[in-house]
Design a protein around this motif. Structure first.
Motif, PDB file in Angstrom:
ATOM      1  N   LYS A   1      -5.173  -0.994  -0.278  1.00  0.00           N
ATOM      2  CA  LYS A   1      -6.242  -1.420  -1.177  1.00  0.00           C
ATOM      3  C   LYS A   1      -7.030  -2.569  -0.537  1.00  0.00           C
ATOM      4  O   LYS A   1      -8.257  -2.546  -0.470  1.00  0.00           O
ATOM      5  N   ALA A   2      -6.267  -3.575  -0.017  1.00  0.00           N
ATOM      6  CA  ALA A   2      -6.913  -4.714   0.634  1.00  0.00           C
ATOM      7  C   ALA A   2      -7.669  -4.235   1.863  1.00  0.00           C
ATOM      8  O   ALA A   2      -8.792  -4.666   2.128  1.00  0.00           O
TER       9      ALA A   2
ATOM     10  N   LEU B   1      -0.732  -1.608  -1.873  1.00  0.00           N
ATOM     11  CA  LEU B   1      -1.364  -2.935  -1.879  1.00  0.00           C
ATOM     12  C   LEU B   1      -2.108  -3.182  -0.573  1.00  0.00           C
ATOM     13  O   LEU B   1      -3.271  -3.608  -0.563  1.00  0.00           O
TER      14      LEU B   1
ATOM     15  N   ARG C   1       4.695   0.845  -3.205  1.00  0.00           N
ATOM     16  CA  ARG C   1       3.870  -0.188  -3.835  1.00  0.00           C
ATOM     17  C   ARG C   1       3.227  -1.099  -2.795  1.00  0.00           C
ATOM     18  O   ARG C   1       2.041  -1.423  -2.862  1.00  0.00           O
TER      19      ARG C   1
END
Lengths: 261, 393
Positions: free
Chosen positions: B99-100, B96, B92
Motif C-alpha cells: 500500500k505504501a 501494508l 498483513r
C-alpha cells in the motif's frame, strides 16, 4: 473589540518556496486584533515556512504580508526592524541563547530597546519570569533546565517587550499533556493580559479547539490553503474531506490498518 | 548458507504454484528472485502465481523482502500473485508494504508531473551522476559563489565594525572578555609547547650544517629570524585555526541549528554584530600577543639546544640573536599574525553561520572552518612574503 478595525496581519496572495520550488501558493487570510489564530496542516505542508515569512526570516516567492496595513517585505531594513520589534516569537525548541543565563536571555531585548537601568531591567525580568512560572531561575543556564521550562523561559523572552503579536511555533511539541494544557492557558492569559494577537503554528487538536478562535488549514496535496475560519465552525460545516479528516484525527480512515502515512 | 527452499509446481495449467519451506529468516540469508523470473521465462504462458507454505516454515522480514520483490517483478509483467497461502501476519505486513509502495509510486509520479523536474528539497531523490564537465563547472561555480559569500560577509563585518566604533551597535563586554580569555590565556600552554619545540627543531636542523663550518653560533640567527619573521605567526595561526576557528564554527553552527540565530534576527539584532564582531576582535587582538610570546618561546627553544647540547655560550647566543633580529622583522611577524587572526575568525564564523541545521552540518562546518583557515594562512604567508621581498623588508 471592534470587528471593523483593520486586521493586524493580512496575508495577500502569498506564494512560499525554496529557490524555484513552491511549497505553498495563493495564501490569503487575515488575523484580527486579539485573535488566537491557528495555522494548521499535516507534517511538511509548509507551516514553518509560512511562519518564517511572517516573522521576517524568509522572503516569500510572491505576495504580501501586511502588518496594520504596512507591507512588511516592501519596507526598507529599518522599517522591517520596527515592525519586527513588535513581535514575540516562541520557537519550537525554545531557541534560548545558550551562552546567556535565563535572566540574561529575557533581559537582552530590554537592554536593547528600552532605557531602563540594569536594576529596573532585573525587576522586569523577575516579573516576566514569574508570569511564566519560572521565578528564581534567573541565574540558571538553558542547558540546566528541562525542556518545558526552556519553552516557558523562551516565552518570557518573547513577551519581554510586551509585543503586539506573539508567534508560537508548535508550542506543545515535546510537552506532556499537563504542561501542554498549562501552556495553552498561559497563551490565553497572556493574550488577555497583554492585549496581544496570537498566531500559533500547530497540529495539536486539543489546543486548536481549546484556544483557537480562527484558523487556516494548509493542504499539502493541493499546496494551498483549503479552509479558513474558527476551528469549531470548520469541523461542523467544512465540505473539505481533508480538513475534516485532520480535525477528527482521521476518524473516517479504516480502523486498525496499521499504516502510518 | 541459505536454507529457504522453493518448489515450483505447474499442475494447474498457466498457473505457477510456488511452495516455500525451510528457514526464510534474515539470519539465514536472502534468496534471489532470479529463480522465479527464470521460471517465468521458461513458461511464458504463466498467467497467475499462487503461493503456499509448508508447516515447518520459519520466517521474518527475510521472507517478506523476497515476496515484496517478487510481487513487484511479476506486477511489471502483469501476472497477479495470490498471497492467500501465506501466514496471516505475513499477508498483513505485505499488504501494508504494498500500500505504501503504491502510494509512493503515485506520489513520485505526481511530483514529477507537478514540479516539472524541480527536486523537492524536503524529499530529495537520488540524482543520476552528472557528466564530468558539468560537475567541474558546477564546482567552479560553487567556488566563486563561496568567494562571493566570503566577501559579502567581510563587508558585513566591516559595516558592523563601523557601527561599533560609532557606538550604534550592541556589544556585550562580558562576552567579549570570555572570548578573549579563550583565545588568549587558555591557549598559552599549547602555544608554549609548540613554539618551544619548533625552536628546538630549527636549532637541531641548523646545527647539522653549521657544525661542518664551525659556525654553530649562527644557529641563533636562524632560529631568531625564522621564528620572529614568520614561523611563530604561522604555528600560532595553525594552532588557533584548529582550536579557536573550529570552536567558533561549531558554536555558531549549533546556534544556527537551535534557531538561536533566528531568535536574534527576529529581535532585530544582527548576528554579525552580536556574535561575529566580538569573536573577530578577540582573536585579532590576541594573535599578535600570542605571536610575540611564541617568538620568545622559540628563541628559548633554540637557546636550550645550543647551550645545553651544542655547548655554545648563553650570553653570546642571546647577543647574537639580538643583533640578528631587526625590529622590522618583528613588525613583519605581527602583520602576519593580524592577517591570520582575521582569516581564522572570519572563516570560523562564516562557516558557522552558513551551517546546515543538523548535527552533520555542524561537523562539516567545523572541518571546513579549519581547512579554510589553514589554507588561508598558507596563501596569506606566500603573499606577504612576496610583498616583503618586493619592498626589501
Amino acid at each position: 473589540m471592534d470587528p471593523t478595525t483593520q486586521p493586524v496581519i493580512e496575508v495577500r496572495d502569498l506564494d512560499l518556496g525554496y529557490n524555484d520550488y513552491i511549497v505553498m501558493r495563493g495564501l490569503s487570510f487575515s488575523v484580527n486584533k486579539g485573535d488566537i489564530f491557528m495555522v494548521m496542516g499535516v507534517n511538511g505542508c509548509g507551516k514553518s515556512t509560512l511562519l518564517k515569512s511572517l516573522i521576517g526570516l524568509r522572503a516569500p516567492a510572491k505576495g504580501k504580508v501586511l502588518y496594520n496595513g504596512k507591507s512588511f517585505w516592501d519596507e526598507d531594513e529599518t522599517g522591517q526592524q520596527n515592525i519586527m520589534r513588535r513581535f514575540g516569537v516562541l520557537y519550537q525548541g525554545g531557541a534560548l541563547w545558550s551562552s546567556l543565563t535565563v535572566g540574561e536571555n529575557v533581559a537582552l531585548p530590554l537592554q536593547l530597546y528600552t532605557k531602563l537601568s540594569s536594576r529596573q531591567i532585573q525587576e522586569v525580568v523577575a516579573l516576566k519570569l514569574s508570569l511564566v512560572g519560572l521565578e528564581g531561575y534567573e541565574d540558571s543556564f538553558p542547558s540546566g533546565i528541562s525542556g518545558g521550562m526552556r519553552k516557558r523561559a523562551s516565552l518570557a523572552r518573547a513577551i519581554a517587550l510586551d509585543p503586539d503579536i506573539i508567534f508560537f511555533d508548535e508550542p506543545s511539541a515535546g510537552l506532556d499533556p499537563i504542561n501542554a494544557r498549562k501552556l495553552d492557558d498561559l497563551i490565553l492569559e497572556l493574550r488577555d493580559g497583554l492585549g496581544a494577537t496570537v498566531v500559533v503554528i500547530t497540529h495539536e487538536l486539543a489546543s486548536i479547539f481549546a484556544i483557537g478562535n480562527n484558523s487556516v488549514f494548509l493542504d499539502a496535496e493541493s499546496k494551498t490553503m483549503i479552509a479558513t475560519g474558527p476551528p469549531n465552525v470548520l469541523l461542523a460545516n467544512s465540505n473539505e474531506q481533508r480538513v475534516i479528516q485532520f480535525l477528527t484525527r482521521g476518524a473516517d480512515l479504516p480502523v486498525n490498518n496499521g499504516h502510518i502515512g | 548458507m541459505l536454507s529457504g527452499k522453493l518448489f515450483f509446481d505447474y499442475s494447474i495449467p498457466k498457473t505457477l504454484l510456488i511452495k516455500l519451506s525451510g528457514d526464510w529468516r534474515i539470519s539465514a540469508g536472502l534468496l534471489s528472485v532470479d529463480e522465479v523470473t527464470s521460471q517465468l521465462i521458461i513458461h511464458p504462458d504463466t498467467a497467475q502465481i499462487n503461493l503456499s507454505v509448508s508447516q515447518d516454515l520459519k520466517w521474518d522480514s527475510g521472507l517478506l523482502s523476497f515476496l515484496f520483490k517478487l510481487i513487484r517483478e511479476s506486477g511489471r509483467k502483469n501476472i497477479p500473485v495470490a498471497c492467500g497461502g501465506l501466514p496471516q501476519e505475513a499477508q498483513r505486513l505485505l499488504a501494508l508494504a504494498l500500500k505504501a509502495h503504491g502510494a509512493n509510486t503515485l506520489s513520485v509520479a505526481a511530483s514529477k508531473r507537478d514540479g516539472g523536474g524541480v527536486p523537492d528539497p524536503l524529499n530529495p531523490a537520488r540524482k543520476p551522476r552528472e557528466p564530468f564537465l558539468e560537475r567541474s563547472g558546477g564546482k567552479a561555480l560553487q567556488i566563486s559563489e563561496s568567494l562571493a559569500a566570503g566577501l559579502n560577509f567581510l563587508g558585513d563585518i566591516a559595516v558592523s565594525f563601523l557601527r561599533l566604533i560609532t557606538g550604534k551597535s550592541y556589544f556585550r563586554p562580558e562576552d567579549f572578555m570570555l572570548i578573549v580569555q579563550r583565545c588568549g590565556v587558555d591557549t598559552l600552554l599549547l602555544v608554549s609547547l609548540i613554539s618551544l619545540l619548533v625552536g628546538m627543531i630549527l636549532a637541531f636542523v641548523g646545527s647539522i650544517q653549521l657544525k661542518m663550518f664551525g659556525a654553530q653560533i649562527f644557529i641563533s640567527d636562524i632560529v631568531g629570524i625564522a621564528m620572529v619573521r614568520v614561523l611563530s605567526a604561522v604555528m600560532t595561526g595553525i594552532i588557533m585555526s584548529g582550536r579557536i576557528g573550529a570552536s567558533f564554527a561549531a558554536e555558531l553552527g549549533m546556534m544556527q541549528a537551535n534557531e538561536e540565530i533566528d531568535a536574534l534576527r527576529t529581535l532585530g539584532i544582527s548576528p554579525v554584530e552580536f556574535l561575529v564582531i566580538p569573536r573577530v576582535l578577540a582573536l585579532v587582538m590576541m594573535m599578535p600577543v600570542l605571536t610575540i610570546y611564541a617568538d620568545l618561546m622559540g628563541v628559548l627553544g633554540g637557546f636550550i639546544i645550543s647551550v645545553g647540547m651544542l655547548n655554545l655560550n648563553g650570553i653570546e647566543y642571546l647577543n647574537h640573536t639580538q643583533a640578528a633580529v631587526k625590529l622590522s622583522y618583528v613588525w613583519v611577524g605581527l602583520i602576519h599574525s593580524l592577517v591570520f587572526g582575521v582569516i581564522i575568525a572570519v572563516a570560523g564564523c562564516l562557516r558557522g553561520i552558513e551551517c546546515e541545521r543538523n548535527a552533520a552540518g555542524v561537523g562539516t562546518a567545523t572541518t571546513s572552518a579549519v581547512v579554510t583557515g589553514i589554507t588561508g594562512i598558507v596563501i596569506a604567508t606566500a603573499v606577504i612574503t612576496f610583498i616583503c621581498q618586493i619592498l626589501g623588508v
